[in-house]
Design a protein around this motif. Structure first.
Motif, PDB file in Angstrom:
ATOM      1  N   LEU A  89      61.209 -46.787  57.154  1.00  0.00           N
ATOM      2  CA  LEU A  89      61.592 -47.044  58.363  1.00  0.00           C
ATOM      3  C   LEU A  89      60.096 -46.504  59.134  1.00  0.00           C
ATOM      4  CD1 LEU A  89      63.164 -47.633  60.738  1.00  0.00           C
ATOM      5  CD2 LEU A  89      64.049 -45.392  60.901  1.00  0.00           C
ATOM      6  N   ILE A  90      59.565 -47.815  59.973  1.00  0.00           N
ATOM      7  CA  ILE A  90      58.303 -47.279  60.639  1.00  0.00           C
ATOM      8  C   ILE A  90      58.466 -47.436  62.295  1.00  0.00           C
ATOM      9  CG2 ILE A  90      56.727 -47.917  58.751  1.00  0.00           C
ATOM     10  CD1 ILE A  90      56.032 -50.614  60.317  1.00  0.00           C
ATOM     11  N   ALA A  91      59.631 -48.222  62.509  1.00  0.00           N
ATOM     12  CA  ALA A  91      59.796 -48.441  64.033  1.00  0.00           C
ATOM     13  C   ALA A  91      61.034 -48.808  64.229  1.00  0.00           C
ATOM     14  CB  ALA A  91      58.707 -49.453  64.581  1.00  0.00           C
ATOM     15  N   LYS A  92      61.464 -49.125  65.653  1.00  0.00           N
ATOM     16  CA  LYS A  92      62.560 -49.577  65.915  1.00  0.00           C
ATOM     17  C   LYS A  92      62.073 -50.623  67.215  1.00  0.00           C
ATOM     18  CE  LYS A  92      64.146 -45.875  68.891  1.00  0.00           C
ATOM     19  NZ  LYS A  92      65.490 -45.281  69.187  1.00  0.00           N
ATOM     20  N   ASN A  93      62.935 -51.474  67.583  1.00  0.00           N
ATOM     21  CA  ASN A  93      62.736 -52.588  68.812  1.00  0.00           C
ATOM     22  C   ASN A  93      63.838 -51.945  69.738  1.00  0.00           C
ATOM     23  OD1 ASN A  93      65.288 -53.672  68.069  1.00  0.00           O
ATOM     24  ND2 ASN A  93      64.062 -55.482  67.187  1.00  0.00           N
ATOM     25  N   LYS A  94      63.672 -52.776  70.771  1.00  0.00           N
ATOM     26  CA  LYS A  94      64.612 -52.362  72.032  1.00  0.00           C
ATOM     27  C   LYS A  94      66.119 -52.646  71.672  1.00  0.00           C
ATOM     28  CE  LYS A  94      61.288 -53.542  75.561  1.00  0.00           C
ATOM     29  NZ  LYS A  94      60.984 -54.249  76.841  1.00  0.00           N
ATOM     30  N   GLN A  95      66.635 -53.638  70.616  1.00  0.00           N
ATOM     31  CA  GLN A  95      67.544 -53.945  70.286  1.00  0.00           C
ATOM     32  C   GLN A  95      68.179 -52.786  69.466  1.00  0.00           C
ATOM     33  OE1 GLN A  95      65.217 -56.357  69.881  1.00  0.00           O
ATOM     34  NE2 GLN A  95      65.915 -57.089  72.003  1.00  0.00           N
ATOM     35  N   GLU A  96      67.305 -51.475  69.176  1.00  0.00           N
ATOM     36  CA  GLU A  96      67.923 -50.584  68.244  1.00  0.00           C
ATOM     37  C   GLU A  96      67.822 -51.101  66.711  1.00  0.00           C
ATOM     38  OE1 GLU A  96      68.201 -47.018  69.291  1.00  0.00           O
ATOM     39  OE2 GLU A  96      67.370 -47.730  70.817  1.00  0.00           O
ATOM     40  N   GLU A  97      67.161 -52.067  66.452  1.00  0.00           N
ATOM     41  CA  GLU A  97      66.932 -52.347  64.939  1.00  0.00           C
ATOM     42  C   GLU A  97      65.775 -51.915  64.308  1.00  0.00           C
ATOM     43  OE1 GLU A  97      68.857 -56.884  65.842  1.00  0.00           O
ATOM     44  OE2 GLU A  97      66.545 -56.484  66.058  1.00  0.00           O
ATOM     45  N   GLY A  98      65.933 -51.596  63.088  1.00  0.00           N
ATOM     46  CA  GLY A  98      64.847 -50.959  62.250  1.00  0.00           C
ATOM     47  C   GLY A  98      63.748 -52.101  62.021  1.00  0.00           C
ATOM     48  N   ILE A  99      62.340 -51.577  61.929  1.00  0.00           N
ATOM     49  CA  ILE A  99      61.471 -52.343  61.490  1.00  0.00           C
ATOM     50  C   ILE A  99      61.018 -51.297  60.159  1.00  0.00           C
ATOM     51  CG2 ILE A  99      59.070 -53.062  61.778  1.00  0.00           C
ATOM     52  CD1 ILE A  99      61.126 -54.183  63.786  1.00  0.00           C
ATOM     53  N   PHE A 100      61.069 -52.135  58.976  1.00  0.00           N
ATOM     54  CA  PHE A 100      60.838 -51.431  57.627  1.00  0.00           C
ATOM     55  C   PHE A 100      59.462 -51.825  57.128  1.00  0.00           C
ATOM     56  CE2 PHE A 100      64.979 -51.346  58.935  1.00  0.00           C
ATOM     57  CZ  PHE A 100      65.524 -49.988  58.789  1.00  0.00           C
ATOM     58  N   LEU A 101      58.800 -51.421  56.471  1.00  0.00           N
ATOM     59  CA  LEU A 101      57.635 -51.673  55.560  1.00  0.00           C
ATOM     60  C   LEU A 101      57.745 -51.006  54.159  1.00  0.00           C
ATOM     61  CD1 LEU A 101      54.702 -52.757  55.262  1.00  0.00           C
ATOM     62  CD2 LEU A 101      53.783 -50.498  56.092  1.00  0.00           C
ATOM     63  N   ILE A 102      57.425 -52.123  53.395  1.00  0.00           N
ATOM     64  CA  ILE A 102      57.573 -51.779  52.004  1.00  0.00           C
ATOM     65  C   ILE A 102      56.200 -52.038  51.548  1.00  0.00           C
ATOM     66  CG2 ILE A 102      58.499 -52.216  49.569  1.00  0.00           C
ATOM     67  CD1 ILE A 102      60.652 -53.608  51.114  1.00  0.00           C
ATOM     68  N   TRP A 103      55.263 -51.150  51.376  1.00  0.00           N
ATOM     69  CA  TRP A 103      53.859 -51.114  50.977  1.00  0.00           C
ATOM     70  C   TRP A 103      53.270 -50.219  50.207  1.00  0.00           C
ATOM     71  CZ3 TRP A 103      51.230 -55.448  51.465  1.00  0.00           C
ATOM     72  CH2 TRP A 103      49.619 -55.373  51.079  1.00  0.00           C
ATOM     73  N   ASN A 104      52.729 -50.542  48.886  1.00  0.00           N
ATOM     74  CA  ASN A 104      52.180 -49.889  47.845  1.00  0.00           C
ATOM     75  C   ASN A 104      50.968 -50.627  47.692  1.00  0.00           C
ATOM     76  OD1 ASN A 104      54.397 -48.019  47.896  1.00  0.00           O
ATOM     77  ND2 ASN A 104      55.491 -49.554  46.611  1.00  0.00           N
ATOM     78  N   GLY A 105      50.331 -50.924  48.594  1.00  0.00           N
ATOM     79  CA  GLY A 105      49.079 -52.042  48.248  1.00  0.00           C
ATOM     80  C   GLY A 105      49.711 -53.273  47.916  1.00  0.00           C
ATOM     81  N   ASN A 106      48.512 -54.116  47.470  1.00  0.00           N
ATOM     82  CA  ASN A 106      48.891 -55.716  47.353  1.00  0.00           C
ATOM     83  C   ASN A 106      49.825 -55.686  46.174  1.00  0.00           C
ATOM     84  OD1 ASN A 106      48.897 -58.420  47.248  1.00  0.00           O
ATOM     85  ND2 ASN A 106      47.004 -58.478  46.201  1.00  0.00           N
ATOM     86  N   SER A 107      49.891 -54.623  45.047  1.00  0.00           N
ATOM     87  CA  SER A 107      50.752 -54.837  44.036  1.00  0.00           C
ATOM     88  C   SER A 107      52.113 -53.915  44.192  1.00  0.00           C
ATOM     89  CB  SER A 107      50.291 -54.224  42.775  1.00  0.00           C
ATOM     90  OG  SER A 107      49.903 -52.787  42.928  1.00  0.00           O
ATOM     91  N   ASN A 108      53.232 -54.418  43.746  1.00  0.00           N
ATOM     92  CA  ASN A 108      54.478 -53.685  43.864  1.00  0.00           C
ATOM     93  C   ASN A 108      54.826 -53.419  45.227  1.00  0.00           C
ATOM     94  OD1 ASN A 108      56.795 -52.548  42.518  1.00  0.00           O
ATOM     95  ND2 ASN A 108      55.844 -50.574  42.514  1.00  0.00           N
ATOM     96  N   SER A 109      54.835 -54.438  46.313  1.00  0.00           N
ATOM     97  CA  SER A 109      55.299 -54.096  47.554  1.00  0.00           C
ATOM     98  C   SER A 109      56.395 -55.284  47.734  1.00  0.00           C
ATOM     99  CB  SER A 109      54.268 -54.074  48.573  1.00  0.00           C
ATOM    100  OG  SER A 109      53.263 -53.370  48.356  1.00  0.00           O
ATOM    101  N   GLN A 110      57.609 -55.088  46.917  1.00  0.00           N
ATOM    102  CA  GLN A 110      58.329 -56.039  47.039  1.00  0.00           C
ATOM    103  C   GLN A 110      59.850 -55.549  47.442  1.00  0.00           C
ATOM    104  OE1 GLN A 110      58.953 -59.320  43.859  1.00  0.00           O
ATOM    105  NE2 GLN A 110      59.984 -57.397  42.840  1.00  0.00           N
ATOM    106  N   LEU A 111      60.679 -56.389  48.239  1.00  0.00           N
ATOM    107  CA  LEU A 111      61.832 -55.990  48.701  1.00  0.00           C
ATOM    108  C   LEU A 111      62.953 -56.213  47.730  1.00  0.00           C
ATOM    109  CD1 LEU A 111      64.145 -55.180  50.801  1.00  0.00           C
ATOM    110  CD2 LEU A 111      63.971 -57.584  51.552  1.00  0.00           C
TER     111      LEU A 111
END
Length: 163
Positions: A89-111
């Motif tokens: 979880l990195i942020a939320k918007n006005k609708q109280e929905e979460g903004i999520f980031l899956i990031w380990n560099g270009n590799s292995n950044s998969q949902l």
């Protein structure tokens, strides 16, 4: 807000006008010299100092990707502090929905399904809506109707108007 004016005409609207006006309104010290109630709060003035393309985005560290996501958004987002206990979880918007980031560099950044379950737990812990999850990642191998998948780097480039 992203506004650069027209630099080719020496019009740096954000740097010359907007930044000063925001400071004045927040502090209550307007140019008219009258007494005004400070609104409080604050803002962060950022500028992109290099061109962003697909290869640049893919080489970015997690913090840089977060900044690129914020720079690309037209709607306002509330940043989740870095020292929180959230992995995605990195942020939320006005609708109280979460903004999520899956990031380990270009590799292995998969949902994946496992990561999706972790994201749903983080949203519940943060008292966010569980109807929609905005997920930024390089790849997606799991999907449900509640996921709005934003592929890196394509989505960021598109939102910045670079694609």
């Amino acid at each position: 807000m992203i506004e650069q004016g027209r630099p080719e005409n020496d019009d740096n609207y954000c740097r010359t006008l907007l930044q000063k006006r925001l400071k004045a309104v927040i502090s209550g010290q307007w140019a008219d010299q009258k007494e005004h109630e400070p609104l409080g709060g604050g803002f962060k003035f950022l500028s992109l100092d290099k061109a962003i393309d697909e290869q640049t985005l893919l080489k970015m560290e997690r913090k840089e990707i977060i900044e690129a996501i914020f720079a690309s958004q037209i709607t306002s987002l509330l940043l989740i502090p870095e020292n929180s206990n959230f992995k995605y979880l990195i942020a939320k918007n006005k609708q109280e929905e979460g903004i999520f980031l899956i990031w380990n560099g270009n590799s292995n950044s998969q949902l994946t399904q496992d990561i999706y379950y972790q994201i749903t737990r983080e949203a519940q812990q943060a008292n966010l809506s569980t109807n929609k999850y905005h997920v930024y990642a390089r790849l997606c191998s799991f999907s449900t109707s509640s996921i709005e998948f934003e592929q890196i780097p394509e989505k960021i480039l598109q939102d910045l108007g670079a694609k």
